[in-house]
Structures are given as C-alpha cells and as structure tokens.
Design a protein around this motif. Structure first.
Motif, PDB file in Angstrom:
ATOM      1  N   ASP A 115     -23.576  20.639 -24.990  1.00 34.77           N
ATOM      2  CA  ASP A 115     -22.590  21.517 -24.368  1.00 34.77           C
ATOM      3  C   ASP A 115     -21.240  21.340 -25.053  1.00 34.77           C
ATOM      4  O   ASP A 115     -21.068  20.508 -25.933  1.00 34.77           O
ATOM      5  CB  ASP A 115     -22.434  21.163 -22.878  1.00 34.77           C
ATOM      6  CG  ASP A 115     -23.722  21.367 -22.107  1.00 34.77           C
ATOM      7  OD1 ASP A 115     -24.425  22.349 -22.389  1.00 34.77           O
ATOM      8  OD2 ASP A 115     -24.019  20.544 -21.231  1.00 34.77           O
ATOM      9  N   ALA A 116     -20.293  22.115 -24.575  1.00 30.75           N
ATOM     10  CA  ALA A 116     -18.930  21.980 -25.063  1.00 30.75           C
ATOM     11  C   ALA A 116     -18.398  20.608 -24.663  1.00 30.75           C
ATOM     12  O   ALA A 116     -18.827  20.042 -23.661  1.00 30.75           O
ATOM     13  CB  ALA A 116     -18.069  23.084 -24.463  1.00 30.75           C
ATOM     14  N   PRO A 117     -17.447  20.043 -25.436  1.00 31.25           N
ATOM     15  CA  PRO A 117     -16.942  18.693 -25.138  1.00 31.25           C
ATOM     16  C   PRO A 117     -16.438  18.516 -23.705  1.00 31.25           C
ATOM     17  O   PRO A 117     -16.696  17.493 -23.090  1.00 31.25           O
ATOM     18  CB  PRO A 117     -15.802  18.523 -26.144  1.00 31.25           C
ATOM     19  CG  PRO A 117     -16.159  19.421 -27.277  1.00 31.25           C
ATOM     20  CD  PRO A 117     -16.886  20.587 -26.659  1.00 31.25           C
ATOM     21  N   TYR A 118     -15.741  19.503 -23.170  1.00 27.36           N
ATOM     22  CA  TYR A 118     -15.233  19.354 -21.806  1.00 27.36           C
ATOM     23  C   TYR A 118     -16.378  19.297 -20.793  1.00 27.36           C
ATOM     24  O   TYR A 118     -16.287  18.598 -19.793  1.00 27.36           O
ATOM     25  CB  TYR A 118     -14.247  20.473 -21.445  1.00 27.36           C
ATOM     26  CG  TYR A 118     -14.854  21.840 -21.330  1.00 27.36           C
ATOM     27  CD1 TYR A 118     -15.363  22.297 -20.114  1.00 27.36           C
ATOM     28  CD2 TYR A 118     -14.932  22.689 -22.428  1.00 27.36           C
ATOM     29  CE1 TYR A 118     -15.933  23.544 -19.995  1.00 27.36           C
ATOM     30  CE2 TYR A 118     -15.495  23.936 -22.322  1.00 27.36           C
ATOM     31  CZ  TYR A 118     -15.993  24.361 -21.109  1.00 27.36           C
ATOM     32  OH  TYR A 118     -16.564  25.597 -21.001  1.00 27.36           O
ATOM     33  N   GLU A 119     -17.471  20.020 -21.058  1.00 28.08           N
ATOM     34  CA  GLU A 119     -18.625  19.972 -20.155  1.00 28.08           C
ATOM     35  C   GLU A 119     -19.312  18.607 -20.234  1.00 28.08           C
ATOM     36  O   GLU A 119     -19.776  18.082 -19.235  1.00 28.08           O
ATOM     37  CB  GLU A 119     -19.626  21.081 -20.502  1.00 28.08           C
ATOM     38  CG  GLU A 119     -19.107  22.465 -20.159  1.00 28.08           C
ATOM     39  CD  GLU A 119     -20.016  23.572 -20.661  1.00 28.08           C
ATOM     40  OE1 GLU A 119     -20.802  23.336 -21.599  1.00 28.08           O
ATOM     41  OE2 GLU A 119     -19.943  24.672 -20.104  1.00 28.08           O
ATOM     42  N   ILE A 120     -19.356  18.037 -21.433  1.00 28.77           N
ATOM     43  CA  ILE A 120     -19.942  16.706 -21.610  1.00 28.77           C
ATOM     44  C   ILE A 120     -19.115  15.676 -20.858  1.00 28.77           C
ATOM     45  O   ILE A 120     -19.650  14.835 -20.141  1.00 28.77           O
ATOM     46  CB  ILE A 120     -20.045  16.343 -23.116  1.00 28.77           C
ATOM     47  CG1 ILE A 120     -21.066  17.254 -23.798  1.00 28.77           C
ATOM     48  CG2 ILE A 120     -20.418  14.879 -23.300  1.00 28.77           C
ATOM     49  CD1 ILE A 120     -21.085  17.149 -25.302  1.00 28.77           C
ATOM     50  N   GLU A 125     -18.287  12.050 -16.225  1.00 29.99           N
ATOM     51  CA  GLU A 125     -17.503  11.659 -15.051  1.00 29.99           C
ATOM     52  C   GLU A 125     -18.342  11.759 -13.776  1.00 29.99           C
ATOM     53  O   GLU A 125     -18.277  10.878 -12.914  1.00 29.99           O
ATOM     54  CB  GLU A 125     -16.257  12.536 -14.921  1.00 29.99           C
ATOM     55  CG  GLU A 125     -15.184  12.221 -15.945  1.00 29.99           C
ATOM     56  CD  GLU A 125     -13.992  13.168 -15.850  1.00 29.99           C
ATOM     57  OE1 GLU A 125     -13.866  13.912 -14.855  1.00 29.99           O
ATOM     58  OE2 GLU A 125     -13.191  13.152 -16.798  1.00 29.99           O
ATOM     59  N   THR A 126     -19.135  12.807 -13.667  1.00 28.50           N
ATOM     60  CA  THR A 126     -19.989  12.982 -12.498  1.00 28.50           C
ATOM     61  C   THR A 126     -21.022  11.860 -12.426  1.00 28.50           C
ATOM     62  O   THR A 126     -21.232  11.258 -11.373  1.00 28.50           O
ATOM     63  CB  THR A 126     -20.696  14.353 -12.542  1.00 28.50           C
ATOM     64  OG1 THR A 126     -19.698  15.382 -12.595  1.00 28.50           O
ATOM     65  CG2 THR A 126     -21.591  14.554 -11.333  1.00 28.50           C
ATOM     66  N   LYS A 127     -21.682  11.569 -13.559  1.00 29.05           N
ATOM     67  CA  LYS A 127     -22.673  10.486 -13.600  1.00 29.05           C
ATOM     68  C   LYS A 127     -22.021   9.153 -13.247  1.00 29.05           C
ATOM     69  O   LYS A 127     -22.606   8.338 -12.548  1.00 29.05           O
ATOM     70  CB  LYS A 127     -23.329  10.402 -14.977  1.00 29.05           C
ATOM     71  CG  LYS A 127     -24.302  11.515 -15.247  1.00 29.05           C
ATOM     72  CD  LYS A 127     -24.895  11.388 -16.636  1.00 29.05           C
ATOM     73  CE  LYS A 127     -25.852  12.526 -16.920  1.00 29.05           C
ATOM     74  NZ  LYS A 127     -26.385  12.471 -18.282  1.00 29.05           N
TER      75      LYS A 127
END
Length: 188
Positions: A115-120, A125-127
């Motif tokens: 994915d895009a860097p911000y999505e990664i 952060e979620t994990k």
C-alpha cells in the motif's frame, strides 16, 4: 520429504530420521515461535521454547496419536505446555515486543498487499495498539486470542490442546474480544 504428510514425518522421526525432523521444523517453526513470542513478549523465551518443543517432538514422537488430533495441534500443545511452565515456574514479567520483531512468512507480503506509505504506517499503528491491548488481557484470554485468531485454530482443536470445553473457550474468546474493544476505546 516435502511431499510427505505431517503424520508421515512423525513416523519417520519415530525411526530417528533427522531429515524428517528438519522438514517438520521448517513447516512449523515460524508459527510456534510467533505464538510463543506473542504469548510471552520475550524473544529468549520464544527461542528456548521453540528449541525445547522440537527436542520433545524428537524424543516423544512415539506418543503422537493421529486419532486424538492433527500433528499441528500436537506440536502447538507441546509448545503451549512448555510456555505455560516457563511462565509459571520462572514468573517472568511480561514485556512489550515491537511488531517488527515477529518473524513473518514470505507469503505475508505479496505485490497486491503493498500500500501507500501512509496506509502502511496506519496499519502498523493499528497492529501496535492491538498488540498492546492483547498484553493487558489475563493469560487465559490472551491464550485464546492467540490460538484462535493468530494461529487460526478451531475451537475444537484448542479444546483438545488445552483440555478445556469448547463452550468455555467460546466464552473466553467472546470475553477477550469484549475486553479488547474496551481497552482500545480507552486508548483513543
């Protein structure tokens, strides 16, 4: 060796075939290591338990009974029991382990999953938040989340591994999810 079933490998291990043990290790080492690492948050313990698990497989291969469950369940039962003993006997303090330290299969990263860097970063952060929330669960709730969600075992398999009724495990899983939801809401 690659085309043999897990049960066939166990039979060969029982005849002291080291190549069969190596093949079984290559099939299950990452899963066992990740489970123990998530359970204990301690790399040294995870490495020790992984080694002890496969040592016990070598010496106890004759005790495997395919009528009682799969080889995978048997291996994870051994790993779980060793982990419980380690955590109880030595009374380790739980520590937080960064998600980057968890070994991943090559299958976890495919072309379509990039994915895009911000999505990664958002995903990391979620994990990270979820891992920290799991750490706050009691050992039995943490255990059921790790076995059911991360190891993708069925309640029936977990019941066989832990000698716990399926209904109890389902209730624990439900309670664990409820607690995780509460913890994650508190951290917003």
């Amino acid at each position: 060796m690659h085309n043999l079933t897990d049960a066939e490998l166990i039979e060969l291990i029982n005849c002291r075939n080291t190549k069969a043990l190596q093949e079984l290790y290559s099939r299950f080492n990452i899963g066992v290591y990740n489970f123990v690492l998530r359970y204990t948050n301690n790399r040294e313990i995870a490495e020790d338990v992984l080694q002890e698990t496969f040592t016990r497989i070598w010496f106890a291969s004759h005790t495997f009974n395919s009528k009682k469950g799969s080889v995978k369940n048997w291996i994870f039962t051994i790993g779980l029991n060793i982990t419980r003993n380690e955590m109880t006997l030595k009374r380790y303090a739980y520590q937080y382990i960064d998600i980057d330290e968890v070994k991943l299969d090559d299958d976890d990263f495919s072309e379509s999953s990039i994915d895009a860097p911000y999505e990664i970063l958002e995903d990391i952060e979620t994990k990270d938040k979820i891992n920290k929330a799991i750490e706050r669960l009691s050992p039995y709730l943490k255990e059921i989340i790790l076995l059911k969600h991360f190891q993708e075992l069925k309640f029936k398999e977990i019941a066989e591994m832990t000698n716990t009724p399926e209904g109890t495990l389902k209730a624990r899983f439900h309670n664990a999810l409820k607690m995780l939801k509460k913890i994650l809401k508190e951290e917003k």
